[in-house]
Write a protein that holds these residues in place. Structure first.
Motif, PDB file in Angstrom:
ATOM      1  N   GLY A 141       0.811  11.510   2.652  1.00 31.21           N
ATOM      2  CA  GLY A 141      -0.191  12.720   3.395  1.00 31.21           C
ATOM      3  C   GLY A 141      -1.120  12.455   3.632  1.00 31.21           C
ATOM      4  O   GLY A 141      -2.165  12.904   3.431  1.00 31.21           O
ATOM      5  N   GLY A 142      -1.269  11.231   4.245  1.00 31.19           N
ATOM      6  CA  GLY A 142      -3.010  10.325   4.257  1.00 31.19           C
ATOM      7  C   GLY A 142      -3.884   9.679   3.868  1.00 31.19           C
ATOM      8  O   GLY A 142      -4.997   9.064   3.745  1.00 31.19           O
ATOM      9  N   GLN A 143      -2.711  10.199   1.939  1.00 31.61           N
ATOM     10  CA  GLN A 143      -4.434   9.383   0.627  1.00 31.61           C
ATOM     11  C   GLN A 143      -3.417   8.589   0.405  1.00 31.61           C
ATOM     12  O   GLN A 143      -2.016   8.290   0.118  1.00 31.61           O
ATOM     13  CB  GLN A 143      -3.898  11.006  -0.169  1.00 31.61           C
ATOM     14  CG  GLN A 143      -5.497  10.782  -1.305  1.00 31.61           C
ATOM     15  CD  GLN A 143      -5.138  11.852  -2.216  1.00 31.61           C
ATOM     16  OE1 GLN A 143      -5.158  12.730  -1.995  1.00 31.61           O
ATOM     17  NE2 GLN A 143      -5.593  11.137  -3.299  1.00 31.61           N
ATOM     18  N   GLU A 144      -4.030   7.322   0.383  1.00 32.51           N
ATOM     19  CA  GLU A 144      -3.761   6.633  -0.368  1.00 32.51           C
ATOM     20  C   GLU A 144      -3.898   6.464  -2.245  1.00 32.51           C
ATOM     21  O   GLU A 144      -4.571   6.931  -2.674  1.00 32.51           O
ATOM     22  CB  GLU A 144      -4.666   5.124  -0.240  1.00 32.51           C
ATOM     23  CG  GLU A 144      -4.431   3.540  -0.478  1.00 32.51           C
ATOM     24  CD  GLU A 144      -5.066   2.533   0.010  1.00 32.51           C
ATOM     25  OE1 GLU A 144      -4.850   1.816  -1.267  1.00 32.51           O
ATOM     26  OE2 GLU A 144      -5.037   3.083   1.202  1.00 32.51           O
TER      27      GLU A 144
ATOM     28  N   VAL B 105       1.167   5.390   0.633  1.00 30.80           N
ATOM     29  CA  VAL B 105       0.085   6.377   1.295  1.00 30.80           C
ATOM     30  C   VAL B 105       0.995   7.208   1.024  1.00 30.80           C
ATOM     31  O   VAL B 105       2.394   7.690   1.704  1.00 30.80           O
ATOM     32  CB  VAL B 105      -0.342   5.973   2.840  1.00 30.80           C
ATOM     33  CG1 VAL B 105      -1.329   6.964   3.345  1.00 30.80           C
ATOM     34  CG2 VAL B 105      -1.161   5.071   2.755  1.00 30.80           C
TER      35      VAL B 105
ATOM     36  N   ASP C  19       0.262  -1.412  -0.208  1.00 31.94           N
ATOM     37  CA  ASP C  19       0.265  -0.558   0.032  1.00 31.94           C
ATOM     38  C   ASP C  19       0.851   0.993   0.167  1.00 31.94           C
ATOM     39  O   ASP C  19       1.827   0.954   0.716  1.00 31.94           O
ATOM     40  CB  ASP C  19      -0.655  -0.239   1.354  1.00 31.94           C
ATOM     41  CG  ASP C  19      -1.879  -0.891   1.554  1.00 31.94           C
ATOM     42  OD1 ASP C  19      -2.504  -1.853  -0.075  1.00 31.94           O
ATOM     43  OD2 ASP C  19      -2.480  -1.823   2.183  1.00 31.94           O
TER      44      ASP C  19
END
Length: 275
Positions: free
Chosen positions: A262-265, A260, A258
């Motif tokens: 800045g908190g965005q996947e 990610v 995964d």
């Protein structure tokens, strides 16, 4: 590989071939039109034993298996009696552990529920004393058979001695895992490196169940596949059986990493210039 319909069809087809080729004696020949062959019959019945160990229901084939075991019990008795028949002065306390008899003991240990005659029981006890006396001088493959046989006879003392000796004489490396220098190919069926390693995995798994050791043994098996082919269907089935036995889960499918930011996947497949 995981096409269940195809697998079911091929399994039924394979069972049908075995049923059609089984001879009146309960034995199988090496090939259609051949004579009874004890070795290949033991190998086939071992295969059903392996399936049972892996939780595959073989109850529909019980009659075929029982007929084969009756034949194999008779052959086991015959080989023992032939010791005296062809040499009246034979000393029974000497080493008479043939590979065929050891292979039979391993095969028979998968089927405690199929009743043995008193004669078979008595001869098995004789060979148990032979194992206790002569195991140290035998080959890797024989030691694997003897460790499993004695453990299933509840002679854990002998089984543990054999495993301790095997471990002391092994080599372990990060790259190749755990293996034995003397495990080399030769002419005889009991001198086959892949089958030998697979048998030793089964012995360590069943008797000690030490995940680290088992995984190291499996590494050698897989490394062997990277640089060689598993030459026969026999080698392949034995190797797959060993890999499916306990240890780490070697068949689980892991997801991709995964990503990610800045908190965005980030979904890689949606990025430009990504195959």
């Amino acid at each position: 590989l995981f096409d269940l319909n195809k697998m079911t069809y091929e399994l039924q087809s394979a069972i049908g071939k075995l049923e059609n080729n089984q001879l009146g004696s309960g034995a199988w020949p090496w090939f259609n039109g051949g004579l009874d062959n004890r070795y290949i019959t033991q190998h086939i019945i071992n295969g059903f034993g392996h399936l049972n160990k892996l939780g595959v229901d073989t109850s529909l084939n019980s009659k075929m298996i029982e007929r084969a075991i009756k034949y194999l019990d008779d052959e086991f008795i015959k080989e023992y009696k032939d010791l005296k028949k062809y040499n009246p002065k034979v000393v029974l306390s000497n080493n008479h552990l043939s590979y065929t008899q050891l292979h039979y003991l391993y095969m028979r240990s998968f089927y405690p529920e199929i009743k043995k005659s008193k004669e078979v029981e008595d001869i098995i006890k004789y060979y148990q004393t032979q194992i206790q006396k002569y195991w140290l001088s035998r080959s890797l493959y024989a030691k694997g058979l003897m460790a499993l046989v004695t453990n299933r006879m509840e002679d854990t003392k002998t089984a543990n001695k054999i495993l301790k000796s095997l471990k002391e004489n092994s080599i372990t490396s990060d790259e190749l895992g755990m293996y034995w220098k003397e495990n080399k190919n030769s002419w005889y069926w009991y001198q086959a490196p892949v089958e030998t390693q697979a048998l030793l995995i089964e012995a360590f798994q069943e008797i000690k169940n030490d995940t680290k050791t088992i995984d190291n043994l499996k590494i050698w098996l897989l490394k062997n596949k990277q640089t060689n082919q598993w030459k026969t269907t026999k080698a392949t089935t034995e190797a797959v059986y060993a890999l499916l036995l306990q240890g780490s889960d070697w068949l689980s499918v892991t997801d991709m990493v995964d990503v990610v930011i800045g908190g965005q996947e980030i979904e890689p497949s949606k990025l430009e210039d990504v195959n």
